[in-house]
Design a protein around this motif. Structure first.
Motif, PDB file in Angstrom:
ATOM      1  N   ASN A 133      -2.672   2.328  78.133  1.00 38.99           N
ATOM      2  CA  ASN A 133      -1.746   1.206  77.929  1.00 38.99           C
ATOM      3  C   ASN A 133      -1.855   0.261  79.142  1.00 38.99           C
ATOM      4  OD1 ASN A 133       0.743  -0.355  77.737  1.00 38.99           O
ATOM      5  ND2 ASN A 133       1.409   1.166  76.249  1.00 38.99           N
ATOM      6  N   THR A 186       5.235   2.719  75.530  1.00 37.78           N
ATOM      7  CA  THR A 186       5.482   3.695  74.468  1.00 37.78           C
ATOM      8  C   THR A 186       6.578   4.650  74.920  1.00 37.78           C
ATOM      9  OG1 THR A 186       3.147   3.558  73.874  1.00 37.78           O
ATOM     10  CG2 THR A 186       4.365   5.446  73.010  1.00 37.78           C
ATOM     11  N   THR A 188       8.126   7.992  75.415  1.00 41.54           N
ATOM     12  CA  THR A 188       7.508   9.328  75.485  1.00 41.54           C
ATOM     13  C   THR A 188       8.542  10.448  75.569  1.00 41.54           C
ATOM     14  OG1 THR A 188       7.285   8.998  77.871  1.00 41.54           O
ATOM     15  CG2 THR A 188       5.362   8.512  76.521  1.00 41.54           C
ATOM     16  N   ASP A 225       7.819   5.484  69.666  1.00 44.87           N
ATOM     17  CA  ASP A 225       7.987   4.047  69.387  1.00 44.87           C
ATOM     18  C   ASP A 225       7.193   3.216  70.390  1.00 44.87           C
ATOM     19  OD1 ASP A 225       9.753   4.709  67.398  1.00 44.87           O
ATOM     20  OD2 ASP A 225      11.534   3.824  68.345  1.00 44.87           O
ATOM     21  N   LYS A 226       6.548   2.175  69.873  1.00 45.49           N
ATOM     22  CA  LYS A 226       5.889   1.206  70.753  1.00 45.49           C
ATOM     23  C   LYS A 226       6.858   0.051  70.932  1.00 45.49           C
ATOM     24  CE  LYS A 226       1.202   2.614  69.821  1.00 45.49           C
ATOM     25  NZ  LYS A 226       1.521   3.884  70.493  1.00 45.49           N
TER      26      LYS A 226
END
Ligand SMILES: [Zn+2]
Length: 271
Positions: A133, A186, A188, A225-226
């Motif tokens: 990322n 993201t 985590t 979720d992004k």
């Protein structure tokens, strides 16, 4: 002297090739250090392999008690090894005395230990993530606006007893105040009620850089979720070991705890 030169962005040439290592940030305890090298190179720092993107960008971090000198080892594709030594600015941390902390969270009952241990493992695992990322390169924004009621690194005394230093940046604001992602990433880890940290979110920004938000009243995202920079992710609360509603924002480079204040400008005036 070398330190001064590095600060101004002068490029150092490795004697083994024409490949350059550039450091763009100050080496300071709690610091987030951005750099650039040839993407073909490999770098190790504090025993950790450093992820380098296709353009050669990388980031490393220094913990609260980072030593006065650190070494970065670079290996070039032809097998050349170069080690760079950097002087680290040592900080003086504040002392903070907090009274009225509930006894149950100061003196930990034995029966709570398995829960605490399990939660520590979850947290460690989330901070170990090494993704590609690229959000760590964004300009970070304040996740919430309020009064800074606690700073990174301060020595803490709960009800007069010495405790671990404080690693977060505390932003005091009423319960329900929105918490917004300081950069994209993201999700985590989400947890509704950790023993110490209450409602908790960990977010990965890439290359080992993560944000942790604790004492949340409501968690509004799910693991995986992004999230985009500025997106609503939670509401401020006072869950876990907390004496009033505030957001405690922590940042890490893997297990090194960083000072979030190095990534944001001054707090904008509260509306
Ligand atoms: Zn805090």
């Amino acid at each position: 002297m070398l330190f001064k030169l590095l600060l101004t962005g002068i490029i150092l040439l490795s004697p083994f090739s024409t490949i350059a290592l550039e450091i763009k940030s100050e080496w300071v305890q709690g610091g987030v250090i951005f750099g650039k090298t040839d993407p073909q190179n490999k770098i190790k720092f504090l025993g950790h392999p450093v992820r380098i993107n296709a353009k050669g960008d990388f980031v490393v971090g220094l913990g609260r008690d980072a030593k006065p000198e650190v070494i970065m080892v670079e290996t070039t594709p032809d097998g050349g090894i170069k080690s760079y030594s950097f002087k680290v600015r040592q900080r003086k941390y504040r002392e903070q005395r907090i009274n009225g902390v509930p006894k149950r969270t100061v003196n930990i009952p034995e029966k709570a230990l398995p829960k605490i241990r399990q939660e520590m493992e979850l947290t460690k695992a989330a901070r170990r993530i090494n993704s590609d990322n690229q959000s760590f390169l964004q300009t970070f924004q304040w996740p919430a606006h309020g009064i800074i009621s606690g700073v990174y690194g301060s020595r803490r005394y709960y009800n007069g007893e010495p405790r671990r230093p404080h690693y977060g940046l505390d932003i005091a604001a009423p319960q329900g105040t929105p918490v917004k992602a300081p950069a994209s990433g993201t999700i985590t880890l989400v947890h509704d009620n950790m023993y110490f940290s209450g409602g908790t979110i960990i977010m990965d920004h890439g290359h080992g850089i993560s944000s942790t938000f604790i004492h949340l009243h409501k968690v509004l995202v799910n693991k995986g979720d992004k999230v985009k920079q500025g997106q609503l992710i939670a509401e401020i609360g006072s869950t876990g070991r907390s004496t009033g509603p505030h957001l405690d924002w922590r940042m890490n480079w893997f297990n090194q705890r960083l000072d979030p204040q190095f990534l944001v400008d001054d707090m904008p005036s509260v509306k």
